[in-house]
Design a protein around this motif. Sequence first.
Motif, short mmCIF file in Angstrom:
data_model
loop_
_atom_site.label_atom_id
_atom_site.label_comp_id
_atom_site.label_asym_id
_atom_site.label_seq_id
_atom_site.Cartn_x
_atom_site.Cartn_y
_atom_site.Cartn_z
N SER A 1 0.84 -1.21 0.00
CA SER A 1 0.00 0.00 0.00
C SER A 1 0.86 1.25 0.00
N HIS A 2 1.96 1.21 0.73
CA HIS A 2 2.88 2.35 0.75
C HIS A 2 3.51 2.54 -0.63
N ALA A 3 3.84 1.46 -1.31
CA ALA A 3 4.41 1.54 -2.66
C ALA A 3 3.41 2.18 -3.62
N ILE A 4 2.13 1.89 -3.45
CA ILE A 4 1.08 2.50 -4.28
C ILE A 4 1.05 4.00 -4.03
N GLU A 5 1.10 4.39 -2.77
CA GLU A 5 1.09 5.82 -2.43
C GLU A 5 2.28 6.54 -3.05
N LEU A 6 3.45 5.92 -2.97
CA LEU A 6 4.64 6.54 -3.55
C LEU A 6 4.54 6.64 -5.07
N ALA A 7 4.02 5.59 -5.71
CA ALA A 7 3.86 5.61 -7.17
C ALA A 7 2.85 6.68 -7.58
N TYR B 1 -10.18 7.28 -6.98
CA TYR B 1 -9.95 5.88 -6.63
C TYR B 1 -8.74 5.73 -5.72
N LEU B 2 -7.68 6.49 -6.01
CA LEU B 2 -6.46 6.36 -5.22
C LEU B 2 -6.63 6.94 -3.82
N THR B 3 -7.29 8.08 -3.71
CA THR B 3 -7.45 8.67 -2.38
C THR B 3 -8.42 7.88 -1.52
N ARG B 4 -9.33 7.15 -2.13
CA ARG B 4 -10.30 6.33 -1.39
C ARG B 4 -9.84 4.89 -1.24
N ALA B 5 -8.61 4.61 -1.72
CA ALA B 5 -8.04 3.26 -1.67
C ALA B 5 -8.92 2.25 -2.41
N SER B 6 -9.56 2.70 -3.47
CA SER B 6 -10.34 1.80 -4.34
C SER B 6 -9.37 1.28 -5.41
N TYR B 7 -8.44 0.44 -4.96
CA TYR B 7 -7.31 0.06 -5.80
C TYR B 7 -7.69 -0.82 -6.97
N ASP B 8 -8.69 -1.67 -6.84
CA ASP B 8 -9.13 -2.46 -7.99
C ASP B 8 -9.73 -1.55 -9.06
N LYS B 9 -10.48 -0.55 -8.64
CA LYS B 9 -11.04 0.40 -9.60
C LYS B 9 -9.94 1.22 -10.25
N ALA B 10 -8.93 1.62 -9.48
CA ALA B 10 -7.81 2.37 -10.04
C ALA B 10 -7.08 1.54 -11.09
N LEU B 11 -6.85 0.27 -10.80
CA LEU B 11 -6.17 -0.59 -11.76
C LEU B 11 -7.03 -0.79 -13.01
N ALA B 12 -8.31 -1.00 -12.83
CA ALA B 12 -9.20 -1.15 -13.99
C ALA B 12 -9.20 0.11 -14.84
N TRP B 13 -9.19 1.26 -14.18
CA TRP B 13 -9.16 2.54 -14.90
C TRP B 13 -7.87 2.65 -15.71
N LEU B 14 -6.74 2.32 -15.07
CA LEU B 14 -5.45 2.40 -15.78
C LEU B 14 -5.41 1.44 -16.96
N ARG C 1 1.03 15.65 -13.23
CA ARG C 1 -0.14 16.44 -12.86
C ARG C 1 -0.65 17.21 -14.06
N PRO C 2 -1.93 17.43 -14.17
CA PRO C 2 -2.98 17.01 -13.25
C PRO C 2 -3.34 15.55 -13.47
N VAL C 3 -3.75 14.90 -12.40
CA VAL C 3 -4.20 13.50 -12.47
C VAL C 3 -5.69 13.53 -12.76
N ASP C 4 -6.13 12.61 -13.60
CA ASP C 4 -7.55 12.49 -13.90
C ASP C 4 -8.35 12.40 -12.61
N ARG C 5 -9.50 13.09 -12.58
CA ARG C 5 -10.32 13.13 -11.35
C ARG C 5 -10.75 11.75 -10.88
N ASP C 6 -11.14 10.89 -11.82
CA ASP C 6 -11.59 9.54 -11.42
C ASP C 6 -10.44 8.75 -10.81
#
Length: 95
Positions: free
Chosen positions: A50-56, A71-84, A62-67
């Motif tokens: 989780s710390h590695a995700i925060e660092l990455a 996902y990243l700030t809410r720790a919705s990591y599966d959604k973040a990966l699907a988005w990427l 910037r700017p990072v896409d709002r969606d």
Amino acid sequence: MQSKRCHLPRVNEAFQNLAAALRHRRALIADRDFYARDPGGHLAALQTASHAIELAAEVLPRPVDRDLEHYLTRASYDKALAWLEAQNTPPTLKS
């Protein structure tokens, strides 16, 4: 135009590193044998992942896409990966 070409590999690398960190965390979650063998070690590995995700996420252009940011700030990591994975090009370079 040449400066954009020089910037593209670093942009792509930043998004690839984030995706790799997200995949690693997902693999750790799925590793039930590791959990059964060493619950404390498993938890520590998840915390490190989780710390590695925060660092990455911190080094994304910037700017990072709002969606994605949501996902990243809410720790919705599966959604973040699907988005990427759904992106054909890095989001900061889309017109």
